[in-house]
Design an enzyme around this catalytic site. Sequence first.
Site, short mmCIF file in Angstrom:
data_model
loop_
_atom_site.label_atom_id
_atom_site.label_comp_id
_atom_site.label_asym_id
_atom_site.label_seq_id
_atom_site.Cartn_x
_atom_site.Cartn_y
_atom_site.Cartn_z
N ASN A 46 1.14 2.29 5.82
CA ASN A 46 -0.09 2.08 5.05
C ASN A 46 0.09 2.51 3.60
O ASN A 46 -0.35 1.82 2.67
CB ASN A 46 -1.24 2.88 5.66
CG ASN A 46 -1.65 2.39 7.03
OD1 ASN A 46 -1.28 1.30 7.45
ND2 ASN A 46 -2.41 3.21 7.74
N THR A 222 -8.91 16.13 -0.83
CA THR A 222 -9.90 15.04 -0.77
C THR A 222 -11.06 15.47 0.12
O THR A 222 -10.85 16.02 1.21
CB THR A 222 -9.26 13.75 -0.24
OG1 THR A 222 -8.67 13.98 1.04
CG2 THR A 222 -8.17 13.27 -1.20
N GLY A 227 -15.95 13.59 -3.13
CA GLY A 227 -14.97 13.48 -4.20
C GLY A 227 -13.68 14.21 -3.85
O GLY A 227 -13.29 14.28 -2.68
N ALA A 251 -8.28 3.60 6.42
CA ALA A 251 -7.16 3.61 5.47
C ALA A 251 -7.49 4.29 4.15
O ALA A 251 -6.71 4.19 3.20
CB ALA A 251 -6.68 2.19 5.22
N ALA A 252 -8.62 4.98 4.09
CA ALA A 252 -9.03 5.58 2.81
C ALA A 252 -8.00 6.57 2.28
O ALA A 252 -7.59 6.51 1.12
CB ALA A 252 -10.38 6.27 2.98
N GLY A 253 -7.57 7.50 3.13
CA GLY A 253 -6.62 8.51 2.69
C GLY A 253 -5.27 7.93 2.32
O GLY A 253 -4.65 8.33 1.33
N ASP A 254 -4.80 6.96 3.10
CA ASP A 254 -3.50 6.35 2.81
C ASP A 254 -3.55 5.51 1.54
O ASP A 254 -2.60 5.50 0.75
CB ASP A 254 -3.07 5.47 3.99
CG ASP A 254 -2.77 6.30 5.23
OD1 ASP A 254 -2.43 7.49 5.10
OD2 ASP A 254 -2.88 5.75 6.35
#
Length: 307
Positions: A46, A222, A227, A251-254
């Site tokens: 990702n 994060t 924020g 997939a936000a963190g990736d």
Amino acid sequence: MTESRRILVIGSSNTDMTVKAGKLPSPGETVMGGKFSMGRGGKGANQAVAAKRLGGDVVFVCKVGRDLFGESSVKSYQEEKIDTSYILYSEQPSGVALINVDADGENSISVAPGANMKFTPGDVAGLEDVIRSAAILVLQLEIPVETVVEAARIASEAGVYVILNPAPACCLPSEIFKYVSLLIPNETEAGQISGINVTDGSSAQEAACVMMEKGVKNVIITLGSKGSVIYSEEGAEMIPSRKVKAADTTAAGDTYCGALSVALAEGKSLREAAEFATAASSIAVTRHGAQESIPSRPEVDRLMSSR
């Protein structure tokens, strides 16, 4: 940082197989009427896809089986124009995740890591040249920790900027922190590493300070919709989130990690890179899926210029 702008991602590759049905099956129960989908996953993959779509010069190294899932995954990375020259193969099957999702969005997940867990420190020793020639090395924890430590050590000693996303959360050896240029945990991971319950910007700063004392050079924690907090030798800084209606945060963190690596490779400051990564991940969460949700560079640039 070296003159190279190349981003090397070393990590996991999985195939996600999802069944969405009215309810999750109980032990021994078969639930009929589900809808099936298959997608690409694995935190390493990702992040490599995110970095490439957002404009990076990306090399991805993972370990896959000599099977249909491995072949299909490698082909998909090549279609993304990622350099797959150094991908390794195992006699073990490729990693897969079996995901059941009910009508309310609750899920149960079984992961068979397969070839991912056969990625050894010895394999890393054969990658020294590509590691040393990178500008940035991006790592996560879905391959053996000792392999991650060895890759970080080689990169750090060569002056390569090392980004570690310590996910999924696990017990890390103290040795690794001195090799890490930038640590990017979420609230849970930051709490496990620091021993501090991270709930807001203030507690995130406390946790980041503890991590810096362990030897990490820079930290970004994060905080989801709250924020993120940057902590470096210059002090702490809060980066606000972008307000969006989230549909799927898979997939936000990736996306964030991949985007941040691109911005740093382009010479942006840590704050500028965090703002770029925040914009990229804010688009990803409005879409469903893992790699399917990752935006392109023009999409992020348009969003950045609109504010």
